[in-house]
Design a protein around this motif. Structure first.
Motif, short mmCIF file in Angstrom:
data_model
loop_
_atom_site.label_atom_id
_atom_site.label_comp_id
_atom_site.label_asym_id
_atom_site.label_seq_id
_atom_site.Cartn_x
_atom_site.Cartn_y
_atom_site.Cartn_z
N PRO A 127 88.35 -110.20 -43.19
CA PRO A 127 88.94 -110.22 -41.84
C PRO A 127 90.07 -109.22 -41.67
O PRO A 127 90.21 -108.61 -40.60
CB PRO A 127 89.44 -111.67 -41.70
N TYR A 130 90.36 -106.36 -43.22
CA TYR A 130 89.73 -105.04 -43.10
C TYR A 130 89.18 -104.84 -41.69
O TYR A 130 89.30 -103.75 -41.11
CB TYR A 130 88.62 -104.89 -44.13
N LEU A 131 88.56 -105.87 -41.13
CA LEU A 131 87.99 -105.75 -39.78
C LEU A 131 89.10 -105.53 -38.75
O LEU A 131 88.92 -104.77 -37.78
CB LEU A 131 87.19 -107.01 -39.44
N ARG A 155 90.24 -101.92 -39.11
CA ARG A 155 89.26 -101.02 -38.50
C ARG A 155 89.27 -101.13 -36.99
O ARG A 155 89.16 -100.12 -36.27
CB ARG A 155 87.86 -101.35 -39.05
N GLY A 156 89.42 -102.35 -36.47
CA GLY A 156 89.45 -102.53 -35.02
C GLY A 156 90.65 -101.87 -34.37
O GLY A 156 90.56 -101.41 -33.22
#
Length: 295
Positions: free
Chosen positions: A129, A131-132, A135-136
């Motif tokens: 989560p 990392y997401l 990235r987001g």
């Protein structure tokens, strides 16, 4: 009575016991580092023949020559210095500015925010989560990805908050009589009297940034932005193959021992941050609050 106790035979025996135990603990602490330094300068034959030594019989700089043979190592050192300095400033800014209002009993919503801080110490989103989220937010391949996710340490925040709460209320009252705002009290009164805690957690944050390589491994794919720790890891992983290629191109090339390369990598990664400690040590035990209020 205390002086008599210290000068008694039992007191002298106790002092001797303390000196001996502290000396043994000091030797056990320094010995592994001396072993690493000695091995980093040793030849392959000496590493094979001697299982333990602190001073090599023959000094060899081949491991360090191999590490510094490329200019990329100097770029990674500069990247690590930038991340450490900038990241520490970010950590201190957010930690101090959040700890100060939470230390005031008249701050509305203080208990709710403290419960949220404590909740973050017990539960986390996890690696995927996080990392997401990175990235987001478009932070991949950015130095911000190494600084913003850990901008505030919940434990450090609580310690700093408790430190601010122990300050005499008369200091803040006197500053407000002189016309200081909340930011003025923080900047002119609280922070100058908080040098010990600021220096302590600045060192903690700096060491964390300097030694952190996993975040860079996850978020930074551009090798030009790799910090020192990632670059040193890459050197260790590629040492055998790259050394073999150089030996094929240059018959006179002497292959550095793999063990020496690993030890030299530890020395190169440890010495810079170790040199920072003496500049902050004087603030740790300094009692700046003594005598701040008279009468």
């Amino acid at each position: 009575m205390n002086s008599r106790l210290y000068n008694s035979p039992a007191g002298k025996v106790f002092d001797i016991f303390n000196y001996v135990m502290l000396g043994i603990l000091g030797i056990l602490t320094v010995l592994p580092f001396l072993y690493i330094i000695g091995n980093s300068f040793a030849t392959e034959a000496e590493i094979t023949e001697r299982s333990f030594f602190l001073i090599p019989k023959v000094f060899s700089f081949s491991a360090y020559e191999y590490i510094f043979s490329s200019s990329t190592i100097f770029r990674s050192i500069g990247v690590s210095i930038f991340i450490t300095v900038a990241g520490t400033l970010v950590n201190l800014f957010f930690t101090l500015t959040m700890a100060y209002p939470l230390s005031r009993s008249d701050f509305w919503g203080r208990n709710v925010m403290m419960n949220m801080v404590i909740f973050s110490m017990l539960f986390g989103g996890g690696m995927i989560p996080t990392y997401l989220v990175i990235r987001g937010l478009g932070l991949l391949d950015s130095y911000w990805a190494l600084m913003l996710p850990g901008a505030i340490s919940a434990f450090n925040l609580i310690v700093v908050k408790n430190f601010f709460q122990q300050m005499p209320p008369g200091l803040e009252e006197a500053a407000r009589i002189d016309g200081c705002s909340d930011l003025g009290v923080l900047w002119r009164i609280v922070l100058p009297l908080s040098k010990p805690v600021i220096a302590t957690f600045a060192l903690f944050y700096a060491v964390g940034h300097w030694n952190n390589f996993f975040s860079a491994l996850l978020y930074i794919s551009d090798s030009d932005k790799w910090p020192l720790q990632v670059m040193l890891r890459q050197i260790v992983l590629l040492s055998q193959a790259s050394v073999g290629d150089m030996a094929n191109m240059d018959p006179n090339f002497v292959q550095p021992p793999e063990q020496s390369i690993k030890m030299a990598v530890i020395v190169v990664g440890t010495i810079p941050i170790l040199l920072v400690y003496p500049f902050l040590q004087k603030h740790f035990a300094k009692g700046v609050m003594l005598g701040s209020i008279k009468g």
